[in-house]
Write an enzyme that holds these catalytic residues in place. Structure first.
Site, PDB file in Angstrom:
ATOM      1  N   ASP A  45       0.849  -1.204   0.000  1.00 31.98           N
ATOM      2  CA  ASP A  45       0.000   0.000   0.000  1.00 31.98           C
ATOM      3  C   ASP A  45       0.885   1.254   0.000  1.00 31.98           C
ATOM      4  O   ASP A  45       0.377   2.372  -0.066  1.00 31.98           O
ATOM      5  CB  ASP A  45      -1.026  -0.015   1.146  1.00 31.98           C
ATOM      6  CG  ASP A  45      -0.389  -0.022   2.522  1.00 31.98           C
ATOM      7  OD1 ASP A  45       0.844  -0.180   2.620  1.00 31.98           O
ATOM      8  OD2 ASP A  45      -1.141   0.131   3.522  1.00 31.98           O
ATOM      9  N   SER A  46       2.227   1.049   0.009  1.00 31.37           N
ATOM     10  CA  SER A  46       3.152   2.162  -0.218  1.00 31.37           C
ATOM     11  C   SER A  46       2.910   2.762  -1.599  1.00 31.37           C
ATOM     12  O   SER A  46       3.462   3.814  -1.910  1.00 31.37           O
ATOM     13  CB  SER A  46       4.609   1.687  -0.096  1.00 31.37           C
ATOM     14  OG  SER A  46       4.827   0.539  -0.895  1.00 31.37           O
ATOM     15  N   ASP A  84      -1.180  -6.107  -0.269  1.00 26.97           N
ATOM     16  CA  ASP A  84      -1.512  -5.485   1.020  1.00 26.97           C
ATOM     17  C   ASP A  84      -2.998  -5.229   1.192  1.00 26.97           C
ATOM     18  O   ASP A  84      -3.652  -4.690   0.284  1.00 26.97           O
ATOM     19  CB  ASP A  84      -0.814  -4.119   1.112  1.00 26.97           C
ATOM     20  CG  ASP A  84       0.434  -4.161   1.971  1.00 26.97           C
ATOM     21  OD1 ASP A  84       0.628  -5.137   2.715  1.00 26.97           O
ATOM     22  OD2 ASP A  84       1.218  -3.191   1.890  1.00 26.97           O
ATOM     23  N   LYS A 114      -1.137  -9.405   2.913  1.00 27.12           N
ATOM     24  CA  LYS A 114      -0.387  -8.936   4.093  1.00 27.12           C
ATOM     25  C   LYS A 114      -1.261  -7.940   4.841  1.00 27.12           C
ATOM     26  O   LYS A 114      -1.985  -7.155   4.211  1.00 27.12           O
ATOM     27  CB  LYS A 114       0.929  -8.272   3.667  1.00 27.12           C
ATOM     28  CG  LYS A 114       1.703  -7.654   4.838  1.00 27.12           C
ATOM     29  CD  LYS A 114       3.125  -7.295   4.466  1.00 27.12           C
ATOM     30  CE  LYS A 114       3.263  -5.971   3.761  1.00 27.12           C
ATOM     31  NZ  LYS A 114       2.734  -4.802   4.488  1.00 27.12           N
ATOM     32  N   GLU A 116      -1.325  -5.363   8.626  1.00 27.30           N
ATOM     33  CA  GLU A 116      -0.538  -4.803   9.730  1.00 27.30           C
ATOM     34  C   GLU A 116      -1.198  -5.094  11.073  1.00 27.30           C
ATOM     35  O   GLU A 116      -2.421  -5.057  11.186  1.00 27.30           O
ATOM     36  CB  GLU A 116      -0.389  -3.286   9.536  1.00 27.30           C
ATOM     37  CG  GLU A 116       0.378  -2.930   8.266  1.00 27.30           C
ATOM     38  CD  GLU A 116       0.561  -1.420   8.078  1.00 27.30           C
ATOM     39  OE1 GLU A 116       0.254  -0.630   8.987  1.00 27.30           O
ATOM     40  OE2 GLU A 116       1.020  -1.050   6.978  1.00 27.30           O
ATOM     41  N   GLU A 183       9.200  -4.149  10.574  1.00 23.27           N
ATOM     42  CA  GLU A 183       9.585  -2.840  10.012  1.00 23.27           C
ATOM     43  C   GLU A 183      10.010  -1.879  11.123  1.00 23.27           C
ATOM     44  O   GLU A 183       9.330  -1.763  12.155  1.00 23.27           O
ATOM     45  CB  GLU A 183       8.407  -2.236   9.226  1.00 23.27           C
ATOM     46  CG  GLU A 183       8.745  -0.835   8.697  1.00 23.27           C
ATOM     47  CD  GLU A 183       7.830  -0.329   7.604  1.00 23.27           C
ATOM     48  OE1 GLU A 183       6.924  -1.059   7.164  1.00 23.27           O
ATOM     49  OE2 GLU A 183       8.032   0.840   7.189  1.00 23.27           O
TER      50      GLU A 183
HETATM   51  O1  KIV Z   1       3.524  -1.115   1.657  1.00 19.58           O
HETATM   52  C1  KIV Z   1       4.679  -1.537   1.637  1.00 19.58           C
HETATM   53  O2  KIV Z   1       5.463  -1.293   0.707  1.00 19.58           O
HETATM   54  C2  KIV Z   1       5.115  -2.342   2.766  1.00 19.58           C
HETATM   55  C3  KIV Z   1       6.569  -2.684   2.852  1.00 19.58           C
HETATM   56  C4  KIV Z   1       7.362  -1.489   3.090  1.00 19.58           C
HETATM   57  C5  KIV Z   1       6.834  -3.750   3.844  1.00 19.58           C
HETATM   58  O3  KIV Z   1       4.336  -2.698   3.573  1.00 19.58           O
END
Ligand code: KIV
Length: 276
Positions: A45-46, A84, A114, A116, A183
């Protein structure tokens, strides 16, 4: 090379072979990450920061994630694709969490999701796992908690928060995630967690002892113009190269030297003559 799966990653931890993971958000870069032979492509989600230009990841939606996941999956032959779950997509109810995780698999084509959080998310993780969807955990400096943390600050430096991160890692390991991203945590804390959990840890700003490493691709290729965290190593500096190429293009367009004859298509004179 065979498609990477959760069992490949488990075997790698057992054999003490490091796991390589990078983010990608589109077909072109995903194809390159795959061609380079990395184990995992994360549709992070970056993408909110590096693709969509937001200040943080909080505005990213499920539709954004599904859209970019589809593109990445089309570019990946061997790498495992993990996608994500964005902010609020797995917080409201267990049913919504499973449905949203399912969208990333069914519509997006990802192999795993993934999310959090640790102890407080275990029920949601369990329900997603019960739907046969592999889950990667993500603890420590979790970017979706930026407002709660009061900024992007390294976590686990004091006794209480170090204990909490260990508890989170153990809870995720016990419920059955296939891997955990650590992280922004001290190197020695990440080392301890890596030794104590059965599944591979993937570090970002967590030192050299994790079972694998992940970086945001735009950061490590030097393509992102915003803030770059201390833990990033730039393996290339593409931004000046790209700007130089763009300037050259502008100059050639303005000077009329691009396109040259070889960039055009021909038509037979006879056809041209019969036009008028
Ligand atoms: O969103 C992302 O890119 C991430 C990584 C930095 C682990 O969660």
């Amino acid at each position: 090379m065979a498609k990477i799966t959760t069992s490949t990653l488990k075997d790698k931890k057992q054999r003490k072979e490091k796991i390589s993971m990078l983010t990608a958000y589109d077909f072109s870069l995903a194809s390159m990450v795959d061609a380079a032979g990395l184990d995992i492509i994360l549709v992070g989600d970056s993408l909110g920061n590096v693709v969509l230009g937001y200040e943080n990841t909080l505005a990213v939606t499920m539709d954004d994630m599904v859209h970019h996941t589809k593109a990445v999956v089309r570019g990946s032959k061997n790498a495992m694709v993990v996608s994500d779950l964005p902010f609020l997509s797995y917080h409201i109810s267990i049913e919504e969490s499973v449905r949203n995780a399912g969208r990333l698999i069914q519509e997006g084509g990802a192999q795993a999701v993934k999310l959090e959080g640790g102890v407080e998310r275990v029920d949601h993780v369990k329900a997603i796992l019960d739907a046969q969807i592999p889950v990667m955990g993500h603890i420590g400096l979790t970017p979706q908690s930026v407002n709660q943390f009061g900024g992007f600050k390294v976590q686990g430096k004091d006794l209480e928060s170090a204990r909490k991160i260990i508890e989170d890692a153990k809870a995720l390991d016990a419920v059955g995630v296939f891997s955990i991203v650590l992280e922004g945590v001290p190197t020695k804390l990440a080392q301890k967690i890596t030794e104590e959990v059965s599944v591979p840890t993937i570090g970002i700003g967590a030192g050299q002892y994790c079972d694998g490493q992940v970086l945001v691709i735009n950061d490590m290729l030097g393509m992102f113009t915003g803030h770059i965290p201390k833990f990033v190593k730039k393996f290339a500096n593409l931004q000046p190269l790209i700007i130089e190429a763009l300037q050259q293009y502008k100059e050639e367009v303005e000077a009329g030297t691009f396109p040259a004859q070889e960039h055009g298509f021909t038509i037979q004179d006879e056809v041209l003559e019969r036009l008028y």
